[in-house]
Design a protein around this motif. Structure first.
Motif, PDB file in Angstrom:
ATOM      1  N   PRO A  17      25.066 -20.043 -13.743  1.00  0.00           N
ATOM      2  CA  PRO A  17      25.351 -21.244 -12.952  1.00  0.00           C
ATOM      3  C   PRO A  17      26.327 -21.021 -11.802  1.00  0.00           C
ATOM      4  CG  PRO A  17      25.250 -21.817 -15.262  1.00  0.00           C
ATOM      5  CD  PRO A  17      25.153 -20.321 -15.197  1.00  0.00           C
ATOM      6  N   ASP A  18      27.317 -20.170 -11.978  1.00  0.00           N
ATOM      7  CA  ASP A  18      28.263 -19.906 -10.887  1.00  0.00           C
ATOM      8  C   ASP A  18      27.557 -19.267  -9.696  1.00  0.00           C
ATOM      9  OD1 ASP A  18      30.456 -21.004 -12.150  1.00  0.00           O
ATOM     10  OD2 ASP A  18      31.142 -19.093 -12.997  1.00  0.00           O
ATOM     11  N   ILE A  20      24.367 -19.679  -8.917  1.00  0.00           N
ATOM     12  CA  ILE A  20      23.556 -20.735  -8.310  1.00  0.00           C
ATOM     13  C   ILE A  20      24.430 -21.671  -7.478  1.00  0.00           C
ATOM     14  CG2 ILE A  20      21.998 -22.660  -8.760  1.00  0.00           C
ATOM     15  CD1 ILE A  20      20.789 -19.917  -9.365  1.00  0.00           C
ATOM     16  N   ALA A  21      25.626 -21.985  -7.980  1.00  0.00           N
ATOM     17  CA  ALA A  21      26.540 -22.850  -7.225  1.00  0.00           C
ATOM     18  C   ALA A  21      26.938 -22.219  -5.903  1.00  0.00           C
ATOM     19  CB  ALA A  21      27.776 -23.151  -8.069  1.00  0.00           C
ATOM     20  N   SER A  22      27.161 -20.897  -5.917  1.00  0.00           N
ATOM     21  CA  SER A  22      27.497 -20.195  -4.684  1.00  0.00           C
ATOM     22  C   SER A  22      26.346 -20.250  -3.690  1.00  0.00           C
ATOM     23  CB  SER A  22      27.853 -18.741  -5.012  1.00  0.00           C
ATOM     24  OG  SER A  22      28.081 -18.004  -3.831  1.00  0.00           O
ATOM     25  N   LEU A  23      25.121 -20.100  -4.195  1.00  0.00           N
ATOM     26  CA  LEU A  23      23.946 -20.200  -3.326  1.00  0.00           C
ATOM     27  C   LEU A  23      23.804 -21.610  -2.760  1.00  0.00           C
ATOM     28  CD1 LEU A  23      21.411 -18.210  -5.533  1.00  0.00           C
ATOM     29  CD2 LEU A  23      22.417 -17.423  -3.373  1.00  0.00           C
ATOM     30  N   ALA A  24      24.120 -22.613  -3.573  1.00  0.00           N
ATOM     31  CA  ALA A  24      24.048 -23.999  -3.094  1.00  0.00           C
ATOM     32  C   ALA A  24      25.061 -24.248  -1.984  1.00  0.00           C
ATOM     33  CB  ALA A  24      24.282 -24.960  -4.255  1.00  0.00           C
ATOM     34  N   ALA A  25      26.268 -23.685  -2.138  1.00  0.00           N
ATOM     35  CA  ALA A  25      27.283 -23.834  -1.086  1.00  0.00           C
ATOM     36  C   ALA A  25      26.808 -23.184   0.204  1.00  0.00           C
ATOM     37  CB  ALA A  25      28.601 -23.225  -1.554  1.00  0.00           C
ATOM     38  N   GLN A  26      26.160 -22.034   0.080  1.00  0.00           N
ATOM     39  CA  GLN A  26      25.606 -21.368   1.255  1.00  0.00           C
ATOM     40  C   GLN A  26      24.523 -22.234   1.893  1.00  0.00           C
ATOM     41  OE1 GLN A  26      23.793 -17.541   0.501  1.00  0.00           O
ATOM     42  NE2 GLN A  26      23.023 -17.366   2.601  1.00  0.00           N
ATOM     43  N   ALA A  27      23.661 -22.829   1.046  1.00  0.00           N
ATOM     44  CA  ALA A  27      22.598 -23.685   1.564  1.00  0.00           C
ATOM     45  C   ALA A  27      23.164 -24.892   2.296  1.00  0.00           C
ATOM     46  CB  ALA A  27      21.680 -24.127   0.420  1.00  0.00           C
ATOM     47  N   THR A  49      23.865 -26.559 -14.535  1.00  0.00           N
ATOM     48  CA  THR A  49      23.831 -25.929 -13.220  1.00  0.00           C
ATOM     49  C   THR A  49      24.115 -26.941 -12.115  1.00  0.00           C
ATOM     50  OG1 THR A  49      22.222 -24.326 -14.064  1.00  0.00           O
ATOM     51  CG2 THR A  49      22.434 -24.510 -11.675  1.00  0.00           C
ATOM     52  N   CYS A  50      23.547 -28.147 -12.237  1.00  0.00           N
ATOM     53  CA  CYS A  50      23.819 -29.202 -11.253  1.00  0.00           C
ATOM     54  C   CYS A  50      25.306 -29.540 -11.197  1.00  0.00           C
ATOM     55  CB  CYS A  50      23.018 -30.458 -11.590  1.00  0.00           C
ATOM     56  SG  CYS A  50      21.280 -30.400 -11.134  1.00  0.00           S
ATOM     57  N   ALA A  56      30.870 -27.095  -6.182  1.00  0.00           N
ATOM     58  CA  ALA A  56      30.907 -26.125  -5.085  1.00  0.00           C
ATOM     59  C   ALA A  56      30.509 -26.720  -3.736  1.00  0.00           C
ATOM     60  CB  ALA A  56      29.983 -24.951  -5.413  1.00  0.00           C
ATOM     61  N   THR A  57      30.056 -27.976  -3.726  1.00  0.00           N
ATOM     62  CA  THR A  57      29.545 -28.578  -2.495  1.00  0.00           C
ATOM     63  C   THR A  57      30.208 -29.924  -2.245  1.00  0.00           C
ATOM     64  OG1 THR A  57      27.707 -29.582  -3.724  1.00  0.00           O
ATOM     65  CG2 THR A  57      27.301 -27.423  -2.706  1.00  0.00           C
ATOM     66  N   ASN A  58      29.974 -30.449  -1.034  1.00  0.00           N
ATOM     67  CA  ASN A  58      30.609 -31.705  -0.637  1.00  0.00           C
ATOM     68  C   ASN A  58      29.625 -32.819  -0.295  1.00  0.00           C
ATOM     69  OD1 ASN A  58      33.408 -30.718  -0.660  1.00  0.00           O
ATOM     70  ND2 ASN A  58      32.736 -29.447   1.056  1.00  0.00           N
ATOM     71  N   GLU A  59      28.511 -32.472   0.327  1.00  0.00           N
ATOM     72  CA  GLU A  59      27.580 -33.488   0.806  1.00  0.00           C
ATOM     73  C   GLU A  59      26.155 -33.292   0.292  1.00  0.00           C
ATOM     74  OE1 GLU A  59      27.779 -33.590   5.039  1.00  0.00           O
ATOM     75  OE2 GLU A  59      29.863 -34.249   5.086  1.00  0.00           O
ATOM     76  N   LEU A  60      25.849 -32.131  -0.197  1.00  0.00           N
ATOM     77  CA  LEU A  60      24.500 -31.809  -0.654  1.00  0.00           C
ATOM     78  C   LEU A  60      24.069 -32.756  -1.774  1.00  0.00           C
ATOM     79  CD1 LEU A  60      22.521 -29.356   0.016  1.00  0.00           C
ATOM     80  CD2 LEU A  60      23.362 -28.340  -2.106  1.00  0.00           C
ATOM     81  N   ARG A  61      22.889 -33.360  -1.632  1.00  0.00           N
ATOM     82  CA  ARG A  61      22.329 -34.107  -2.754  1.00  0.00           C
ATOM     83  C   ARG A  61      21.854 -33.119  -3.813  1.00  0.00           C
ATOM     84  NH1 ARG A  61      17.762 -37.938  -0.964  1.00  0.00           N
ATOM     85  NH2 ARG A  61      17.535 -36.594   0.855  1.00  0.00           N
ATOM     86  N   ILE A  62      21.913 -33.530  -5.074  1.00  0.00           N
ATOM     87  CA  ILE A  62      21.718 -32.603  -6.181  1.00  0.00           C
ATOM     88  C   ILE A  62      20.861 -33.251  -7.258  1.00  0.00           C
ATOM     89  CG2 ILE A  62      22.888 -31.222  -7.962  1.00  0.00           C
ATOM     90  CD1 ILE A  62      25.506 -31.746  -6.260  1.00  0.00           C
TER      91      ILE A  62
END
Length: 338
Positions: A17-18, A20-27, A49-50, A56-62
């Motif tokens: 999960p960590d 995946i979270a890093s990849l989400a922050a990149q996305a 994972t969500c 790790a993110t601020n605005e990304l919908r999840i």
């Protein structure tokens, strides 16, 4: 429908999960709007994972994309999604579908009355999110069920994973969005016609609707490397594809059946090896950044946005950069956050 192209990404929790979270922050930094975590029994839990993605993110919908209401009771799914909404300060989405037939078969689960099951699942979820106590008798049972938490969102958007005509139309009539399990313009054009039929019956008070291509994508600097990485997700797509879809692309039905049978046996190596070039052409957007940009542009003729689906590419970090570049080229939208 929306005026702005939606950029989505599928992050498969086959990694911790960590990661995946890093990849989400990149996305998120690369301009993506929404991240879905896929749900298969053999991978890590999508809801945990969500939660990591939310941190790790601020605005990304999840949201999960997509969970099925057979492995987990629909009321429990509603609670899990509401928890994601809580930990993300109102950024949750609910990606729900009938589930992968071959994976459910591995667990001895029959995928009974899928359209009704999915519709009833998100209808009940909406009532639970609204604070109601629900009694439901249908494809599943819930008696005096309620949630002991309140979501920060007034409404949590529901996206239905769909490929067949009835599920597509139902999604357009009742849900907030559809995740069309297709990558090829021919399939997306056909699907958009089904969506339009559903939208014609959509009540005015349902609000806006997003039609997204949930498109298996594999992008890399080298064309053949990208195509080779596409084998696993294409195998699962072929394994669940209806005969009319295979016929639309002149995919050998015997070859498709061999892939499906290998998946049902749980022999993933054999299934992936049986994927043909024609299957990759039909069911994945695979190639260099330039090739993928052209395919994205063709897809966007028929949908409001694209979810860049698994496998993304042989190198995930590189693939996120390349897919965002391809989306910028295809849409002319320079939304990247640096």
């Amino acid at each position: 429908m929306t005026d702005r192209s939606i950029w989505g990404i599928e992050l498969t929790p086959e990694h911790p999960p960590d990661r995946i979270a890093s990849l989400a922050a990149q996305a998120e930094e690369s301009g993506f709007d929404i991240a879905f975590t896929s749900s298969h029994y053999f991978n890590r839990d999508p809801f945990i994972t969500c939660s990591k993605i939310a941190e790790a993110t601020n605005e990304l919908r999840i949201g999960p994309g997509v969970v099925n209401p057979y492995e987990t009771h629909p009321a429990r799914l509603a609670a899990q999604v509401a928890t994601v909404d809580e930990v993300s300060d109102g950024r949750a989405a609910f990606g729900v579908g009938a589930g992968d037939r071959s994976s459910l078969s591995n667990l001895g689960i029959e995928r009974d009355r899928p359209l009704r099951r999915v519709l009833e699942t998100f209808d009940v979820a909406r009532d639970l999110w609204a604070g109601e106590t629900v009694t439901h008798e249908g494809t599943f049972t819930a008696r005096d069920a309620s949630l002991n938490l309140e979501s920060p969102s007034e409404t949590i958007p529901v996206y239905v994973g769909a490929q067949g005509p009835h599920m597509l139309r139902m999604s357009a009539k009742h849900a907030d969005g559809v995740l069309i399990n297709a990558a090829h313009p021919t399939d997306l054009e056909w699907a958009s016609e089904q969506v339009e039929r559903g939208l014609a019956d959509r009540p005015d008070d349902r609000g806006s609707f997003e039609s997204l291509a949930f498109a298996s994508t594999s992008v890399a600097a080298d064309e053949e490397t990208a195509r080779e990485a596409a084998r696993p997700p294409v195998a699962f797509i072929v394994g669940g594809a209806a005969d009319p879809v295979l016929e639309r692309h002149d995919v050998d039905p015997d070859a498709a059946a061999a892939v499906s049978e290998a998946l049902e046996r749980g022999d993933l190596h054999d299934a992936f090896g049986r994927v043909t070039p024609e299957m990759i052409d039909a069911f994945c957007i695979a190639g260099t950044t330039e090739t993928v940009a052209d395919r994205f542009e063709a897809a966007l003729e028929h949908v409001d946005g694209i979810v860049v689906g698994s496998p993304l590419g042989p190198n995930l970090e590189d693939a996120i950069e390349r897919s965002s570049e391809a989306l910028r080229t295809a849409t002319g939208d320079e939304r990247r956050i640096d």
